[in-house]
Design a protein around this motif. Structure first.
Motif, short mmCIF file in Angstrom:
data_model
loop_
_atom_site.label_atom_id
_atom_site.label_comp_id
_atom_site.label_asym_id
_atom_site.label_seq_id
_atom_site.Cartn_x
_atom_site.Cartn_y
_atom_site.Cartn_z
N GLY A 8 58.27 16.86 53.69
CA GLY A 8 57.52 17.81 52.99
C GLY A 8 58.15 19.14 53.15
N LYS A 9 58.22 19.72 51.95
CA LYS A 9 58.71 21.39 52.33
C LYS A 9 57.33 22.58 52.94
N MET A 10 57.43 23.77 53.85
CA MET A 10 56.18 24.48 54.27
C MET A 10 56.84 25.58 53.52
N THR A 11 56.11 26.62 53.11
CA THR A 11 56.62 28.12 53.55
C THR A 11 54.91 28.88 54.33
N ILE A 12 55.72 29.43 54.23
CA ILE A 12 54.70 30.87 55.36
C ILE A 12 54.57 31.88 54.90
N SER A 13 53.61 32.51 54.12
CA SER A 13 54.12 34.59 53.91
C SER A 13 52.62 34.84 54.38
N SER A 14 52.46 36.01 55.01
CA SER A 14 51.57 37.09 55.28
C SER A 14 51.64 38.37 54.87
N ASN A 15 50.17 38.93 54.45
CA ASN A 15 50.17 40.94 54.47
C ASN A 15 49.44 40.90 55.44
N ASP A 16 48.53 42.23 54.40
CA ASP A 16 47.45 42.58 54.93
C ASP A 16 46.67 42.42 54.97
N THR A 17 45.92 41.33 54.57
CA THR A 17 44.54 40.98 53.97
C THR A 17 44.74 39.19 54.72
N GLY A 18 46.16 38.88 55.46
CA GLY A 18 46.30 37.41 56.31
C GLY A 18 47.02 36.59 55.66
N SER A 19 47.45 34.84 56.52
CA SER A 19 48.13 34.68 56.21
C SER A 19 47.81 33.00 55.46
N VAL A 20 48.83 32.50 54.97
CA VAL A 20 49.03 31.59 53.99
C VAL A 20 50.03 30.66 54.12
#
Length: 630
Positions: free
Chosen positions: A613-625
């Motif tokens: 599969g393909k994994m992506t991680i993103s984050s900002n001031d309100t949290g991470s996904v």
């Protein structure tokens, strides 16, 4: 729990006499004080006749009898003598047993540090001689000590390890003790449904084993859960059943505990006359038996009753007796309760300055008592301590060598973990293939469990030899991942069908296990799980479960809460011919040290490619996904 060794065979007249005395000590109809007299005589005879093994055994037996009589100091002295003799005889098993019993005596004397030292010394020997049953029983004692001290994470760790060992042994009574202790810890953490399940497991074993004392304890524990949930009729029913058994076979302390519990239910129901009658019965028994802790606890409850009925003067007079008892013995939780009562009494009588002082003392003691449980320590403090340790390692002249050794250990444990994952997948596939290989699967499944326990034991032995905090932290992280593999393995056994796994119950069960393993942190998070009713191949389900465990563990370890409570969302949905797994949180984003990539992130990348599969991680001031599409 106390351990007993085997008696030497009867060969001559003296040995025959000692055997007769031993039989008398095992006779439940003989009064306790008479048994102590017989045990002291038997010990003296064995010592003067040169029977050192029997001398050691009678010293320990005498200690147990004194303990049952409530004379913990006398018990401790005899256990220490048994320890000395076992060392002289170079008898590892008897030495470990005597050390464990000494720890129990120190625990009863409220000398917690000494008790823990003896427990750990005992367990180290049991590990060396590979006595898993005695080791598990020792872990149960350690778990009780940690729970009484308010350290629920360590208490659960000890009892879960004990349960894992005992589930593979025929000692079902000790397994019921481990289940019961796990239930009591979960009850204190307000996870009532799970606590109830463990107490029901313990009660089922004890009923099957005809263990009346254990049955009474389980009924009492189930009553506690009902009481904390304010289900008072159900609580009274369980308490009365427990009391009926205890009146036949229980100790004065256990009887007083049940009476106090029944009274507390009546107090909540505002049935003050009934509550007072039961409290006074409990107090009379505690005073007569010399149980100062129990007496102080019941006096605190009686003070609450008097305050509820408006008898402030009576409550103040009675509180003085509790104060004297609590000065003599360091029962921290009773002191906490007592300070709250004193604050209320002075407030009711208009002495507001003194009431405030007692309230401040209560708050200070509460912070001190629960400081190490995580209830008053933020995630920021944890992260700051970790950063400090990393800086100290960088400044150390041996940093390069330590880093090299750590990497070698990472590779070694990672290889073993991969082998274990392969064994897990193979075991599940074998189970789901055909019925004619069921016996082979059970054997392989047993070997998988043993392999995981062996790996856990190797890590524990390595931890015992390491002083460096960073390396200990690394081994703790690796051990957590081994437990994660075990959880996935257990969940798949019962939630799979041939060649595929239903993901909805599998992920819900796995998340519950992860939350129990991180009880301190998970209590501050709201977990929302949304899983479509889909089936995945077994090997894909294994990897998906490990990805969820790694992502949640990273959040609990590194996530810094932006609010009083955090939120973790886990979703798995079908998108045409593909699937989308999403794990998100509302914590402040965190990053690894510059120029490095954390082990958790490395594992997530590897596992996402394994699905594939393909994994992506993103984050900002309100949290991470974290999103994995496969």
């Amino acid at each position: 729990m106390f351990f007993f060794g085997c008696n030497a065979p009867v060969q001559d007249k003296t040995r025959h006499t000692l055997q007769v005395l031993t039989d008398s000590l095992d006779n439940n109809s003989i009064p306790l004080q008479r048994k102590i007299t017989l045990a002291l005589y038997a010990d003296s005879l064995a010592a003067t006749s040169g029977f050192d093994s029997l001398h050691q055994d009678f010293q320990r037996r005498t200690g147990v009898l004194y303990y049952d009589l409530g004379e913990a100091t006398q018990a401790k002295n005899h256990f220490l003598q048994a320890t000395t003799i076992a060392r002289r005889l170079k008898d590892s098993l008897q030495l470990a047993i005597a050390l464990n019993n000494t720890g129990i005596a120190y625990d009863e004397l409220q000398e917690k540090d000494s008790a823990l030292t003896y427990y750990i010394s005992s367990n180290n020997i049991f590990r060396l001689i590979k006595d898993s049953v005695h080791l598990a029983q020792g872990l149960i004692n350690i778990g009780i000590l940690y729970k009484n001290d308010g350290d629920y994470k360590k208490a659960l760790d000890a009892n879960f390890e004990a349960a894992l060992l005992l589930e593979l042994s025929p000692d079902k009574r000790s397994l019921s003790d481990a289940y019961s202790n796990i239930g009591n810890n979960l009850k204190d953490l307000r996870q009532y449904a799970k606590a109830f399940d463990y107490h029901q497991k313990a009660l089922a074993i004890r009923t099957n084993e005809k263990d009346s004392t254990g049955m009474a304890g389980s009924l009492n524990n189930i009553g506690n859960i009902y009481r904390y949930q304010r289900k008072y009729p159900e609580a009274l029913e369980q308490y009365q059943l427990s009391l009926a058994i205890k009146k036949k076979t229980g100790t004065p302390r256990s009887i007083a505990t049940s009476l106090d519990n029944i009274a507390s239910v009546y107090l909540q129901l505002q049935a003050y006359a009934e509550a007072g009658a039961y409290y006074r019965q409990a107090l009379a028994i505690s005073r007569k038996s010399g149980d100062k802790e129990g007496a102080a606890n019941t006096i605190n409850h009686l003070c609450e009753l008097l305050l509820a009925t408006g008898d402030v003067k009576g409550a103040e007079n009675l509180a003085g007796e509790a104060g004297v008892l609590l000065q003599e013995q360091p029962y921290s939780k009773n002191k906490l309760h007592h300070l709250g009562i004193l604050s209320t009494i002075h407030q009711r009588t208009g002495r507001y300055k003194t009431a405030l002082q007692y309230a401040q003392l209560q708050l200070s003691l509460k912070d001190s008592l629960y400081a190490h449980t995580g209830l008053t320590r933020t995630a920021t403090d944890m992260e700051a301590r970790y950063d400090t340790q990393q800086k100290l390692m960088t400044a150390n002249q041996l940093a390069a060598r330590q880093t090299s050794r750590i990497k070698i250990q990472q590779v070694y444990i990672s290889v073993l973990a991969i082998l274990l994952i392969t064994l897990v997948i193979t075991a599940v596939q074998l189970k789901l293939a055909k019925q004619n290989v069921e016996g082979l699967f059970k054997e392989l499944n047993h070997r998988v469990k043993n392999s995981m326990q062996l790996l856990i034991s190797i890590i524990n032995l390595q931890k015992a030899r390491i002083q460096d905090p960073a390396r200990l932290q690394l081994l703790d992280a690796i051990q957590d991942r081994v437990f994660a593999i075990k959880d996935v393995h257990e969940s798949l056994q019962y939630k799979s069908r041939p060649s595929s796994t239903r993901m909805q119950p599998f992920i819900h069960d796995l998340v519950d296990k992860i939350n129990i393993s991180h009880a301190e942190k998970s209590a501050r998070f709201n977990i929302i799980v949304t899983v479509a009713d889909i089936y995945l191949p077994v090997n894909t389900a294994v990897t998906t479960g490990l990805i969820i465990n790694e992502a949640m563990t990273n959040i609990y370890k590194h996530g810094q809460l932006l609010h009083d409570h955090g939120e973790i969302r886990i979703t798995l949905e079908a998108l045409n011919n593909r699937y989308k797994l999403c794990i998100s949180d509302n914590c402040a984003p965190w990053k690894a040290a510059p120029g490095t990539q954390g082990m958790g992130l490395i594992l997530l990348n590897l596992m996402s490619k394994q699905i594939p599969g393909k994994m992506t991680i993103s984050s900002n001031d309100t949290g991470s996904v974290t999103v994995v599409t496969f």
